[in-house]
Design an enzyme around this catalytic site. Structure first.
Site, PDB file in Angstrom:
ATOM      1  N   THR A  70      -9.456  19.838  71.781  1.00 45.00           N
ATOM      2  CA  THR A  70      -8.561  18.806  72.322  1.00 45.00           C
ATOM      3  C   THR A  70      -9.018  17.418  71.901  1.00 45.00           C
ATOM      4  O   THR A  70      -8.203  16.575  71.502  1.00 45.00           O
ATOM      5  CB  THR A  70      -8.500  18.906  73.854  1.00 45.00           C
ATOM      6  OG1 THR A  70      -7.909  20.157  74.214  1.00 45.00           O
ATOM      7  CG2 THR A  70      -7.671  17.777  74.448  1.00 45.00           C
ATOM      8  N   ASN A 152      -0.753  29.455  69.925  1.00 47.40           N
ATOM      9  CA  ASN A 152      -1.698  29.988  70.899  1.00 47.40           C
ATOM     10  C   ASN A 152      -1.086  31.039  71.820  1.00 47.40           C
ATOM     11  O   ASN A 152      -1.806  31.884  72.362  1.00 47.40           O
ATOM     12  CB  ASN A 152      -2.277  28.852  71.746  1.00 47.40           C
ATOM     13  CG  ASN A 152      -1.204  27.995  72.389  1.00 47.40           C
ATOM     14  OD1 ASN A 152      -0.444  27.328  71.686  1.00 47.40           O
ATOM     15  ND2 ASN A 152      -1.129  27.998  73.710  1.00 47.40           N
ATOM     16  N   GLN A 180      -6.540  28.084  66.807  1.00 48.70           N
ATOM     17  CA  GLN A 180      -6.357  29.529  66.923  1.00 48.70           C
ATOM     18  C   GLN A 180      -6.411  30.233  65.571  1.00 48.70           C
ATOM     19  O   GLN A 180      -6.220  31.446  65.500  1.00 48.70           O
ATOM     20  CB  GLN A 180      -5.018  29.834  67.605  1.00 48.70           C
ATOM     21  CG  GLN A 180      -4.946  29.427  69.071  1.00 48.70           C
ATOM     22  CD  GLN A 180      -5.765  30.337  69.980  1.00 48.70           C
ATOM     23  OE1 GLN A 180      -6.271  31.373  69.578  1.00 48.70           O
ATOM     24  NE2 GLN A 180      -5.887  29.939  71.237  1.00 48.70           N
ATOM     25  N   SER A 200     -12.213  24.566  67.204  1.00 51.22           N
ATOM     26  CA  SER A 200     -12.981  24.666  68.453  1.00 51.22           C
ATOM     27  C   SER A 200     -13.865  25.899  68.421  1.00 51.22           C
ATOM     28  O   SER A 200     -13.415  26.991  68.067  1.00 51.22           O
ATOM     29  CB  SER A 200     -12.020  24.750  69.644  1.00 51.22           C
ATOM     30  OG  SER A 200     -12.734  24.838  70.863  1.00 51.22           O
ATOM     31  N   HIS A 202     -15.352  27.818  70.784  1.00 52.23           N
ATOM     32  CA  HIS A 202     -15.251  28.952  71.702  1.00 52.23           C
ATOM     33  C   HIS A 202     -14.092  29.889  71.385  1.00 52.23           C
ATOM     34  O   HIS A 202     -13.958  30.947  72.005  1.00 52.23           O
ATOM     35  CB  HIS A 202     -15.171  28.468  73.158  1.00 52.23           C
ATOM     36  CG  HIS A 202     -13.847  27.909  73.572  1.00 52.23           C
ATOM     37  ND1 HIS A 202     -12.971  28.602  74.377  1.00 52.23           N
ATOM     38  CD2 HIS A 202     -13.251  26.727  73.305  1.00 52.23           C
ATOM     39  CE1 HIS A 202     -11.906  27.867  74.601  1.00 52.23           C
ATOM     40  NE2 HIS A 202     -12.036  26.726  73.959  1.00 52.23           N
ATOM     41  N   CYS A 326       2.631  29.016  85.053  1.00 47.87           N
ATOM     42  CA  CYS A 326       2.910  28.928  86.487  1.00 47.87           C
ATOM     43  C   CYS A 326       2.594  27.509  86.952  1.00 47.87           C
ATOM     44  O   CYS A 326       1.474  27.044  86.778  1.00 47.87           O
ATOM     45  CB  CYS A 326       2.067  29.933  87.266  1.00 47.87           C
ATOM     46  SG  CYS A 326       2.496  31.652  86.928  1.00 47.87           S
TER      47      CYS A 326
END
Length: 394
Positions: A70, A152, A180, A200, A202, A326
């Site tokens: 990010t 993603n 990704q 990134s 991770h 959500c």
């Protein structure tokens, strides 16, 4: 836990952890000091830079270490927006970008930039004709492009190579969110018209909280964070040596076995999907089935709310994600699925399963059993019925 959410994050490889431990425990020196321990830390950072550069076929001077994907993305976009200027600037992007792109671009729009969000087809692939028209428009008053390499949610691969060439043809700087993609598909920036690339750690078995920004040699760039002048005065702040070392080790391991590992992962994913299609009626495999990474399966289940499935799967120890977000307790279709033309019902019945090179056959087998059980149970509760089995064909 049966971990099938590798798009969210991947577990660190043991070799990565072992590489990081000395820099967390004994070799703690600040790499910006002048004594021997500091020089060792600096050398470790530069070794990691070589490892990450090799993974994406960049040169070491083109890499800036950051606090994650990010931050890398924000650094690139905010600089490009500043470079273009808002009076006539146009930002070209797609309708399916990650929030790390969408949120900064929304702020640009509020202060006067024009934003062109290019649509995608039913398989989640960029409309290349509309994209070219958007680039032509942006070229009239100046602008830039930000386009993700891999989505993603769906795992669909975008035509980044062609898109970057079109941007260059129209004099537009090109940024890609490759978060990704790196470590999952070949990413070779050296032969492409890419100016900025975000990655990134991770997402390919490295630590969280560390990433990198590729800045093509010759591109103008000024830092978003100023201070002590670290990272070649492109990102100030004392470096997280242990995390950077971990990122470098993860990159080295990814480069070493990427092809073989991803072939195995693709076979696991395909078997997982086939088993569910065979055993559960009303399953849809979403997204372009040709242009996608091996690590992602995006599925919809007729007459099943994803939120309910997630609860039941969690009870069985299965970790995966909803295919829709959500918000404030109410499930809403994600912007990605709406861009692909999903109905609200289909979007709300979607789950994303993520696989990695640490995923095993037993994980997949147990995941299939859990999904079959959860779907049957939820349909009984919601009134039963059966439906057709459908698979998107590009």
């Amino acid at each position: 836990m049966i971990y099938l959410d590798a798009n969210a994050t991947t577990p660190m490889l043991p070799e990565v952890y072992e590489a990081m431990v000395p820099w967390l425990r004994d070799r703690f020196c600040n790499p910006n000091a002048s004594y021997a321990g500091a020089r060792e830390a600096r050398d470790a950072i530069e070794s990691a830079r070589e490892q990450v550069a090799a993974l994406i076929e960049a040169s070491t001077e083109e890499l800036v270490f950051t606090g994650g994907g990010t931050e890398s993305t924000n650094m690139a976009l905010k600089w490009l927006a500043r470079l273009v200027g808002r009076k006539s600037g146009t930002v070209v992007t797609s309708e399916i970008e990650h929030s790390a792109v969408l949120k900064p671009i929304e702020t640009f729009e509020k202060v006067g930039y024009e934003v062109v969000r290019v649509p995608v087809d039913a398989g989640g692939r960029l409309d290349e004709e509309a994209y070219r028209a958007a680039c032509e428009k942006a070229a009239e008053g100046g602008g830039f492009v930000s386009l993700m390499w891999v989505n993603n949610e769906t795992g669909v691969i975008q035509p980044v190579e062609d898109a970057a060439a079109v941007a260059r043809e129209h004099g537009l700087a090109f940024h890609t969110d490759a978060i990704q993609a790196v470590g999952k598909v070949p990413v070779e920036v050296g032969g492409l018209d890419i100016d900025f690339l975000s990655l990134s750690g991770h997402k390919f078995h490295g630590p969280k909280g560390v990433g990198a920004l590729y800045v093509r040699r010759g591109c103008r760039f000024e830092p978003m964070v100023r201070g002590g002048g670290q990272e070649g005065d492109r990102r100030s702040g004392t470096e997280n040596v242990a995390a950077i070392v971990g990122l470098g080790k993860a990159a080295e391991l990814a480069l070493k076995d990427q092809k073989e590992a991803m072939q195995r992962v693709a076979a696991l994913r395909d078997g997982f999907e086939s088993a569910l299609v065979e055993r559960v009626q009303g399953v849809t495999v979403n997204g372009d089935l040709i242009h996608r990474v091996p690590t992602t399966s995006h599925l919809s289940f007729d007459r099943c709310e994803a939120a309910g499935l997630l609860v039941l799967l969690d009870e069985r120890g299965v970790a995966c994600s909803a295919g829709s977000a959500c918000m404030t307790g109410k499930q809403k279709p994600s912007h990605v699925q709406k861009a692909m033309g999903f109905s609200d019902d289909k979007a709300k019945s979607s789950l994303r399963f993520g696989f990695s090179k640490l995923t095993t056959q037993s994980d997949c087998d147990a995941g299939v059993e859990a999904v079959v059980s959860a779907v049957e149970r939820l349909r009984r509760v919601q009134g039963g019925g059966t439906g057709p089995v459908t698979v998107y064909s590009p």
